[in-house]
Scaffold this motif. Structure first.
Motif, PDB file in Angstrom:
ATOM      1  N   GLN A  70       0.733  -1.080   0.043  1.00  0.00           N
ATOM      2  CA  GLN A  70      -0.011  -0.127  -0.050  1.00  0.00           C
ATOM      3  C   GLN A  70       0.758   1.149   0.011  1.00  0.00           C
ATOM      4  N   ASN A 124       2.156   1.738  -3.334  1.00  0.00           N
ATOM      5  CA  ASN A 124       1.136   2.714  -4.134  1.00  0.00           C
ATOM      6  C   ASN A 124       0.800   4.142  -3.870  1.00  0.00           C
ATOM      7  N   VAL A 125       1.194   4.384  -2.649  1.00  0.00           N
ATOM      8  CA  VAL A 125       1.222   5.793  -2.501  1.00  0.00           C
ATOM      9  C   VAL A 125       2.407   6.481  -3.074  1.00  0.00           C
ATOM     10  N   ILE A 151      -4.994  10.181  -3.599  1.00  0.00           N
ATOM     11  CA  ILE A 151      -4.798   9.180  -2.541  1.00  0.00           C
ATOM     12  C   ILE A 151      -5.913   9.048  -1.770  1.00  0.00           C
ATOM     13  N   SER A 175      -8.199   6.778  -3.850  1.00  0.00           N
ATOM     14  CA  SER A 175      -7.686   5.469  -3.794  1.00  0.00           C
ATOM     15  C   SER A 175      -8.105   4.674  -2.355  1.00  0.00           C
ATOM     16  N   LEU A 176      -7.841   5.410  -1.349  1.00  0.00           N
ATOM     17  CA  LEU A 176      -8.085   4.824  -0.069  1.00  0.00           C
ATOM     18  C   LEU A 176      -9.576   4.565   0.097  1.00  0.00           C
ATOM     19  N   LEU A 186      -6.073   1.442  -1.081  1.00  0.00           N
ATOM     20  CA  LEU A 186      -4.611   1.754  -1.664  1.00  0.00           C
ATOM     21  C   LEU A 186      -4.298   0.285  -2.161  1.00  0.00           C
ATOM     22  N   LEU A 204      -6.326   0.484  -8.291  1.00  0.00           N
ATOM     23  CA  LEU A 204      -6.210   1.531  -7.183  1.00  0.00           C
ATOM     24  C   LEU A 204      -7.610   2.354  -7.003  1.00  0.00           C
TER      25      LEU A 204
END
Length: 201
Positions: A77, A80-81, A102, A105-106, A111, A128
């Motif tokens: 994760q 991915n950030v 972000i 996506s969260l 994520l 994502l």
């Protein structure tokens, strides 16, 4: 179909057409940037570069709405950030755009770069940002590539007039057209913290 729905549909078709052409040509930064030209006032807004610390006043300029959620992140994760931040910089966008991406996506995937989940899948949503091939976001291979998925999301965000001046959840919803438009708001604090931590890493 009401006017708002029609406008959102037209926006999405335009956004996806631009993203598709850019990626098909293999030159993301060129065609996308050329189509989504910002006004001179926007272009003058400084964008942080690799060595700069994020300007915390730009991360959450409108405060937050409602209770905030937070989850622990594993190495995937966190990777991915960093991929979302890298794609944001490559698109020539600032920390606030990374916070919106972000947080989105969260909400959509926590994520995680999700493949097809079988019976638990939301139609054909993957990746994502839970983008849908059937809605024109790209092929499965493309939307499960973090750079492609992020750039496609940001291409849509650039075309939302005044996105910097609206609450995060409204900006995200205009791109995503989710059945739960207010759910993005709960991730704003964690998204801002992640951008502050990883923008220069």
């Amino acid at each position: 179909m009401n006017t708002n729905t029609m406008n959102l549909s037209m926006l999405r078709k335009g956004v996806l057409g631009v993203a598709g052409v850019a990626f098909a040509a293999g030159v993301v930064a060129g065609p996308v940037a050329a189509v989504a030209v910002e006004s001179p006032a926007r272009a003058a807004t400084p964008v942080a570069v690799q060595g700069d610390k994020p300007d915390t006043s730009r991360l959450m300029p409108h405060g937050v709405r409602g209770e905030q959620s937070r989850i622990p992140l594993d190495a995937e994760q966190t990777g991915n950030v960093k991929a979302i931040i890298a794609a944001t910089k490559k698109a020539g966008m600032d920390e606030r755009a990374a916070v919106v991406a972000i947080a989105t996506s969260l909400q959509e995937s926590k994520l995680e770069n999700l493949g097809h989940l079988g019976d638990r899948n939301d139609h054909d949503s993957q990746g994502l940002f839970q983008q849908r091939p059937s809605s024109g976001w790209g092929t499965v291979e493309q939307i499960t590539d973090p750079e492609y998925a992020t750039t496609a999301f940001l291409t849509g965000l650039k075309q939302v007039d005044g996105w910097r001046d609206m609450p995060l959840t409204k900006a995200a919803q205009t791109v995503q057209v989710s059945a739960y438009p207010d759910h993005y708001a709960q991730w704003e604090t964690q998204a801002a913290d992640l951008v502050a931590e990883h923008w220069t890493s």
